[in-house]
Design a protein around this motif. Structure first.
Motif, PDB file in Angstrom:
ATOM      1  N   ASN A  62       0.823  -1.191   0.000  1.00  0.00           N
ATOM      2  CA  ASN A  62       0.000   0.000   0.000  1.00  0.00           C
ATOM      3  C   ASN A  62       0.868   1.256   0.000  1.00  0.00           C
ATOM      4  O   ASN A  62       1.972   1.256   0.554  1.00  0.00           O
ATOM      5  N   ALA A  63       0.339   2.297  -0.631  1.00  0.00           N
ATOM      6  CA  ALA A  63       1.074   3.558  -0.733  1.00  0.00           C
ATOM      7  C   ALA A  63       0.110   4.727  -0.563  1.00  0.00           C
ATOM      8  O   ALA A  63      -1.112   4.568  -0.594  1.00  0.00           O
ATOM      9  N   VAL A  64       0.692   5.901  -0.398  1.00  0.00           N
ATOM     10  CA  VAL A  64      -0.079   7.122  -0.148  1.00  0.00           C
ATOM     11  C   VAL A  64      -0.012   8.027  -1.375  1.00  0.00           C
ATOM     12  O   VAL A  64       1.067   8.255  -1.936  1.00  0.00           O
ATOM     13  N   MET A  65      -1.182   8.539  -1.778  1.00  0.00           N
ATOM     14  CA  MET A  65      -1.243   9.476  -2.897  1.00  0.00           C
ATOM     15  C   MET A  65      -2.007  10.729  -2.475  1.00  0.00           C
ATOM     16  O   MET A  65      -3.045  10.642  -1.818  1.00  0.00           O
ATOM     17  N   THR A  66      -1.468  11.885  -2.836  1.00  0.00           N
ATOM     18  CA  THR A  66      -2.101  13.166  -2.516  1.00  0.00           C
ATOM     19  C   THR A  66      -2.351  13.951  -3.797  1.00  0.00           C
ATOM     20  O   THR A  66      -1.956  13.538  -4.888  1.00  0.00           O
TER      21      THR A  66
ATOM     22  N   SER B  68      -2.122   3.338 -11.669  1.00  0.00           N
ATOM     23  CA  SER B  68      -3.100   3.503 -12.737  1.00  0.00           C
ATOM     24  C   SER B  68      -3.746   4.886 -12.667  1.00  0.00           C
ATOM     25  O   SER B  68      -3.945   5.546 -13.703  1.00  0.00           O
ATOM     26  N   LEU B  69      -4.056   5.358 -11.448  1.00  0.00           N
ATOM     27  CA  LEU B  69      -4.633   6.696 -11.286  1.00  0.00           C
ATOM     28  C   LEU B  69      -3.644   7.780 -11.722  1.00  0.00           C
ATOM     29  O   LEU B  69      -4.013   8.747 -12.396  1.00  0.00           O
ATOM     30  N   LEU B  70      -2.379   7.585 -11.323  1.00  0.00           N
ATOM     31  CA  LEU B  70      -1.351   8.561 -11.678  1.00  0.00           C
ATOM     32  C   LEU B  70      -1.144   8.628 -13.189  1.00  0.00           C
ATOM     33  O   LEU B  70      -0.912   9.698 -13.756  1.00  0.00           O
TER      34      LEU B  70
ATOM     35  N   LEU C 276      -1.917  14.479  -9.513  1.00  0.00           N
ATOM     36  CA  LEU C 276      -1.684  13.585  -8.386  1.00  0.00           C
ATOM     37  C   LEU C 276      -0.201  13.440  -8.092  1.00  0.00           C
ATOM     38  O   LEU C 276       0.654  13.653  -8.955  1.00  0.00           O
ATOM     39  N   ARG C 277       0.097  13.028  -6.858  1.00  0.00           N
ATOM     40  CA  ARG C 277       1.483  12.823  -6.434  1.00  0.00           C
ATOM     41  C   ARG C 277       1.542  11.637  -5.472  1.00  0.00           C
ATOM     42  O   ARG C 277       0.835  11.618  -4.463  1.00  0.00           O
ATOM     43  N   GLN C 278       2.338  10.628  -5.798  1.00  0.00           N
ATOM     44  CA  GLN C 278       2.534   9.501  -4.884  1.00  0.00           C
ATOM     45  C   GLN C 278       3.688   9.835  -3.947  1.00  0.00           C
ATOM     46  O   GLN C 278       4.765  10.218  -4.410  1.00  0.00           O
TER      47      GLN C 278
END
Length: 283
Positions: free
Chosen positions: A126-130, A211-213, A220-222
């Motif tokens: 899992n990772a964080v995206m802002t 996929s979102l990025l 977006l930024r991971q």
């Protein structure tokens, strides 16, 4: 009569041994069988996009079929997929109904006790995206404390939601504000919650975020990974060390040439540093 009956068990034992040896040889020589047959029979549940899925025409496609196509090319054979429920794939493999399995498996010690994993081609973590304009979370050495007091968009009842709940236990023990959970029903809804500022970040698997990025690179930024990770791989029967090596060697060669990374970017929107050995977790 006594002589006849005393010899019968010996004959039966020899016949049984012969059958056993034939079955063992059949399983052990899968690579030879595949080459002689001209087909590699692979079990798959094509419902795990973008790794493996069925397109609008009904064809099996995705990241892993692209790799399997290269394996078949190296062997000089064709791939014959057998679709089945995910729960039936390992039993079908062990029974000898198929030559290999082509569905993405998380590498676990329990599964490694039953099958032989090939070199990993993916990673689950899992990772964080802002939002791209939100700089509150420092991507350098991301820690749970960095998320204290913020809100997370997660799919309801998902593994990421459970992970946020674990994070909140940790934050509470340190006297920090908990993460507010914004529960939604789909990935698209997590993105909507983030972009409408109902949530400060999304927590999900790196391939989902990739996929979102890929779709919204400017918005977006991971910012980093959190929680434990698992390698993703295929498996063969334990006896099939030669077939396993051919598949593993192909994956490693594709990684060395950069071809694997291109496929990762194409299908997953993210790339991985992958091990070629010592990747089975301890029990």
């Amino acid at each position: 009569m006594k002589k006849t009956f005393s010899g019968f068990p010996l004959v039966l034992a020899a016949m049984t041994l012969g059958v056993g040896l034939h079955a063992s040889t059949s399983l052990a020589d899968t690579l030879d069988d595949v080459k002689a047959r001209g087909t590699l029979v692979v079990a798959i549940d094509p419902t795990f996009a973008p790794y493996e899925y069925t397109d609008d025409s009904g064809a099996i496609t995705g990241y892993t079929p692209a790799i399997m196509a290269q394996v078949a090319k190296t062997l000089g054979v064709k791939v014959e997929y057998q679709k089945m429920a995910f729960s039936g794939i390992i039993p079908a493999l062990i029974s000898g109904s198929v030559d290999a399995e082509g569905s993405s498996l998380n590498v676990t010690a329990e599964r490694a006790g039953k099958v032989l994993f090939v070199a990993p081609f993916g990673k689950s973590v899992n990772a964080v995206m802002t939002r791209a304009d939100d700089k509150r979370i420092d991507p350098t050495g991301l820690k749970v404390e960095s998320l204290a007091g913020l809100s997370a968009a997660v799919k309801t009842t998902s593994a990421p939601e459970q992970l946020v709940k674990q994070f909140n236990v940790e934050l509470k023990s340190k006297g920090l504000a908990p993460i507010k959970i914004v529960g939604v029903d789909s990935v698209d809804q997590t993105l909507s919650a983030l972009m409408t500022r109902r949530a400060d970040f999304i927590l999900d698997d790196i391939t989902v975020l990739g996929s979102l990025l890929k779709q919204h690179p400017d918005n977006l930024r991971q910012v980093g990974e959190l929680g434990t990770s698992q390698w993703i791989s295929w498996a063969t029967r334990k006896d099939d060390t030669r077939l396993n090596k051919v598949i593993s060697d192909q994956i490693i060669a594709m990684q060395s040439s950069g071809e694997l990374q291109k496929l990762q970017q194409q299908y997953l929107g993210v790339t991985f540093d992958l091990p070629s050995h010592d990747f089975i977790p301890a029990k």
